[in-house]
Design a protein around this motif. Sequence first.
Motif, PDB file in Angstrom:
ATOM      1  N   ARG A  33       7.633   8.573  -0.140  1.00 37.36           N
ATOM      2  CA  ARG A  33       8.381   7.831  -1.154  1.00 37.36           C
ATOM      3  C   ARG A  33       7.742   6.467  -1.394  1.00 37.36           C
ATOM      4  O   ARG A  33       6.683   6.389  -1.981  1.00 37.36           O
ATOM      5  N   ASP A  34       8.359   5.382  -0.914  1.00 34.02           N
ATOM      6  CA  ASP A  34       7.858   4.049  -1.236  1.00 34.02           C
ATOM      7  C   ASP A  34       7.184   3.364  -0.055  1.00 34.02           C
ATOM      8  O   ASP A  34       7.020   2.149  -0.054  1.00 34.02           O
ATOM      9  N   ARG A  35       6.784   4.125   0.966  1.00 35.28           N
ATOM     10  CA  ARG A  35       6.137   3.484   2.102  1.00 35.28           C
ATOM     11  C   ARG A  35       4.954   4.316   2.590  1.00 35.28           C
ATOM     12  O   ARG A  35       4.868   5.514   2.311  1.00 35.28           O
ATOM     13  N   ILE A  36       4.059   3.674   3.332  1.00 34.06           N
ATOM     14  CA  ILE A  36       2.916   4.351   3.923  1.00 34.06           C
ATOM     15  C   ILE A  36       2.928   4.069   5.419  1.00 34.06           C
ATOM     16  O   ILE A  36       3.186   2.944   5.841  1.00 34.06           O
ATOM     17  N   ARG A  37       2.673   5.093   6.222  1.00 35.73           N
ATOM     18  CA  ARG A  37       2.635   4.906   7.665  1.00 35.73           C
ATOM     19  C   ARG A  37       1.493   5.723   8.251  1.00 35.73           C
ATOM     20  O   ARG A  37       0.899   6.573   7.572  1.00 35.73           O
ATOM     21  N   THR A  38       1.183   5.451   9.520  1.00 31.74           N
ATOM     22  CA  THR A  38       0.137   6.183  10.237  1.00 31.74           C
ATOM     23  C   THR A  38       0.789   6.901  11.415  1.00 31.74           C
ATOM     24  O   THR A  38       0.955   6.312  12.480  1.00 31.74           O
ATOM     25  N   PRO A  39       1.186   8.168  11.244  1.00 28.21           N
ATOM     26  CA  PRO A  39       1.897   8.875  12.316  1.00 28.21           C
ATOM     27  C   PRO A  39       1.032   9.195  13.525  1.00 28.21           C
ATOM     28  O   PRO A  39       1.534   9.249  14.652  1.00 28.21           O
ATOM     29  N   VAL A  40      -0.269   9.423  13.312  1.00 20.86           N
ATOM     30  CA  VAL A  40      -1.164   9.722  14.435  1.00 20.86           C
ATOM     31  C   VAL A  40      -2.487   8.987  14.238  1.00 20.86           C
ATOM     32  O   VAL A  40      -2.982   8.854  13.121  1.00 20.86           O
TER      33      VAL A  40
ATOM     34  N   LEU B 183      -6.339   1.093  16.040  1.00 22.49           N
ATOM     35  CA  LEU B 183      -6.659   1.719  14.764  1.00 22.49           C
ATOM     36  C   LEU B 183      -5.401   1.899  13.922  1.00 22.49           C
ATOM     37  O   LEU B 183      -5.411   1.637  12.710  1.00 22.49           O
ATOM     38  N   ARG B 184      -4.323   2.332  14.546  1.00 23.35           N
ATOM     39  CA  ARG B 184      -3.070   2.502  13.814  1.00 23.35           C
ATOM     40  C   ARG B 184      -2.652   1.186  13.158  1.00 23.35           C
ATOM     41  O   ARG B 184      -2.265   1.139  11.989  1.00 23.35           O
ATOM     42  N   ARG B 185      -2.764   0.098  13.928  1.00 23.69           N
ATOM     43  CA  ARG B 185      -2.355  -1.207  13.411  1.00 23.69           C
ATOM     44  C   ARG B 185      -3.249  -1.642  12.253  1.00 23.69           C
ATOM     45  O   ARG B 185      -2.767  -2.132  11.222  1.00 23.69           O
ATOM     46  N   LEU B 186      -4.552  -1.447  12.408  1.00 25.74           N
ATOM     47  CA  LEU B 186      -5.465  -1.863  11.360  1.00 25.74           C
ATOM     48  C   LEU B 186      -5.366  -0.968  10.127  1.00 25.74           C
ATOM     49  O   LEU B 186      -5.563  -1.428   9.003  1.00 25.74           O
ATOM     50  N   ASP B 187      -5.055   0.310  10.345  1.00 22.20           N
ATOM     51  CA  ASP B 187      -4.794   1.185   9.202  1.00 22.20           C
ATOM     52  C   ASP B 187      -3.605   0.657   8.409  1.00 22.20           C
ATOM     53  O   ASP B 187      -3.616   0.623   7.174  1.00 22.20           O
ATOM     54  N   GLU B 188      -2.576   0.241   9.131  1.00 22.54           N
ATOM     55  CA  GLU B 188      -1.382  -0.242   8.463  1.00 22.54           C
ATOM     56  C   GLU B 188      -1.604  -1.594   7.790  1.00 22.54           C
ATOM     57  O   GLU B 188      -0.874  -1.957   6.863  1.00 22.54           O
ATOM     58  N   VAL B 189      -2.636  -2.341   8.239  1.00 24.39           N
ATOM     59  CA  VAL B 189      -2.998  -3.583   7.554  1.00 24.39           C
ATOM     60  C   VAL B 189      -3.410  -3.288   6.109  1.00 24.39           C
ATOM     61  O   VAL B 189      -3.183  -4.101   5.204  1.00 24.39           O
ATOM     62  N   GLN B 190      -4.011  -2.109   5.888  1.00 17.07           N
ATOM     63  CA  GLN B 190      -4.363  -1.729   4.520  1.00 17.07           C
ATOM     64  C   GLN B 190      -3.136  -1.763   3.615  1.00 17.07           C
ATOM     65  O   GLN B 190      -3.211  -2.185   2.452  1.00 17.07           O
ATOM     66  N   TYR B 191      -2.013  -1.306   4.148  1.00 21.33           N
ATOM     67  CA  TYR B 191      -0.813  -1.225   3.333  1.00 21.33           C
ATOM     68  C   TYR B 191      -0.269  -2.623   3.041  1.00 21.33           C
ATOM     69  O   TYR B 191       0.239  -2.889   1.959  1.00 21.33           O
ATOM     70  N   GLU B 192      -0.391  -3.496   4.044  1.00 18.97           N
ATOM     71  CA  GLU B 192       0.072  -4.872   3.847  1.00 18.97           C
ATOM     72  C   GLU B 192      -0.807  -5.608   2.833  1.00 18.97           C
ATOM     73  O   GLU B 192      -0.303  -6.337   1.974  1.00 18.97           O
ATOM     74  N   LEU B 193      -2.120  -5.415   2.950  1.00 25.38           N
ATOM     75  CA  LEU B 193      -3.055  -6.085   2.045  1.00 25.38           C
ATOM     76  C   LEU B 193      -3.182  -5.370   0.705  1.00 25.38           C
ATOM     77  O   LEU B 193      -3.737  -5.928  -0.246  1.00 25.38           O
ATOM     78  N   ARG B 194      -2.686  -4.134   0.665  1.00 25.67           N
ATOM     79  CA  ARG B 194      -2.809  -3.288  -0.532  1.00 25.67           C
ATOM     80  C   ARG B 194      -4.274  -3.095  -0.924  1.00 25.67           C
ATOM     81  O   ARG B 194      -4.630  -3.112  -2.107  1.00 25.67           O
ATOM     82  N   GLN B 195      -5.117  -2.927   0.098  1.00 27.87           N
ATOM     83  CA  GLN B 195      -6.526  -2.659  -0.160  1.00 27.87           C
ATOM     84  C   GLN B 195      -7.116  -1.853   0.986  1.00 27.87           C
ATOM     85  O   GLN B 195      -6.679  -1.967   2.123  1.00 27.87           O
ATOM     86  N   GLY B 196      -8.081  -0.989   0.660  1.00 28.12           N
ATOM     87  CA  GLY B 196      -8.754  -0.212   1.685  1.00 28.12           C
ATOM     88  C   GLY B 196      -9.085   1.185   1.193  1.00 28.12           C
ATOM     89  O   GLY B 196      -8.509   1.675   0.217  1.00 28.12           O
ATOM     90  N   PRO B 197     -10.022   1.853   1.843  1.00 25.38           N
ATOM     91  CA  PRO B 197     -10.449   3.190   1.409  1.00 25.38           C
ATOM     92  C   PRO B 197      -9.358   4.241   1.509  1.00 25.38           C
ATOM     93  O   PRO B 197      -9.342   5.204   0.741  1.00 25.38           O
ATOM     94  N   CYS B 198      -8.454   4.092   2.486  1.00 22.73           N
ATOM     95  CA  CYS B 198      -7.346   5.042   2.606  1.00 22.73           C
ATOM     96  C   CYS B 198      -6.510   5.040   1.334  1.00 22.73           C
ATOM     97  O   CYS B 198      -6.206   6.093   0.764  1.00 22.73           O
ATOM     98  N   LEU B 199      -6.118   3.866   0.883  1.00 22.99           N
ATOM     99  CA  LEU B 199      -5.322   3.758  -0.336  1.00 22.99           C
ATOM    100  C   LEU B 199      -6.107   4.245  -1.547  1.00 22.99           C
ATOM    101  O   LEU B 199      -5.544   4.868  -2.451  1.00 22.99           O
TER     102      LEU B 199
END
Length: 239
Positions: A56-63, A69-85
């Motif tokens: 829905r309206d959020r992104i998370r890293t379940p595994v 790595l999980r924390r830095l992956d989630e930084v992408q969501y905070e910054l709204r930038q990154g290859p994952c997005l």
Amino acid sequence: MQEEGRVTMDFEHRLAEAVRDLGSQHDSPHTLQRMVEITPEFFHSSDSVGVSVVERDRIRTPVASTETLRRLDEVQYELRQGPCLEAIRREATIVVDDLATDERWPDWGRRMVAELGVRASISFRLFSSDDTWGALNVYSRQPRAFDQDDVRHGQVIAAMCAVALARSVKDDQLQSALETRTVIGQATGIVMERYGLDADTAFKVMRRLSSEHNRKLRDLAAEVVAERHLPRCAGASED
């Protein structure tokens, strides 16, 4: 050509072993975690792996391979930038040759280099269901770590990961539905006993209160189970 054939046969052999391995996992969370653990075997250079999920309206890293790595992956969501997005939103496959010099996501890239020593990444879009999707993210400490073989192999692994993710989402939804039904049943029984009502009437009372006070029926039922009576707003008389 012979070398290419050997690479293909080796990949197919490892893929068959991976399918058997994943099939032996006893539930979907373990399957998804095992997927992260075996994914590096299919790349020339892979040091960490994570799965990002949009719900829905959020992104998370379940595994993920590590909590960092999980924390830095989630930084992408905070910054709204990154290859994952980028993989989720626009391109099905995103390859980053060197995060230290790539100008597309400078803030996130610098943190990956500084905190994890990651230099290269490759992200694959995952399709799971109508309202849930995500990305498989593979990282390496070596710049320019991923070639076209990695892209081709990764697309196959991503398809497997999408199946595991879809199963995990479906199992979570089923578990949530079962828990909801259980707590509503418990609450209905309490209301029946506490106020001398039959099952249909007790359920209708809770549903009416849920609607009148704009509360989810499960939340109302959980309160009834905890307090052993209807909320005061119910207007029911106490014995």
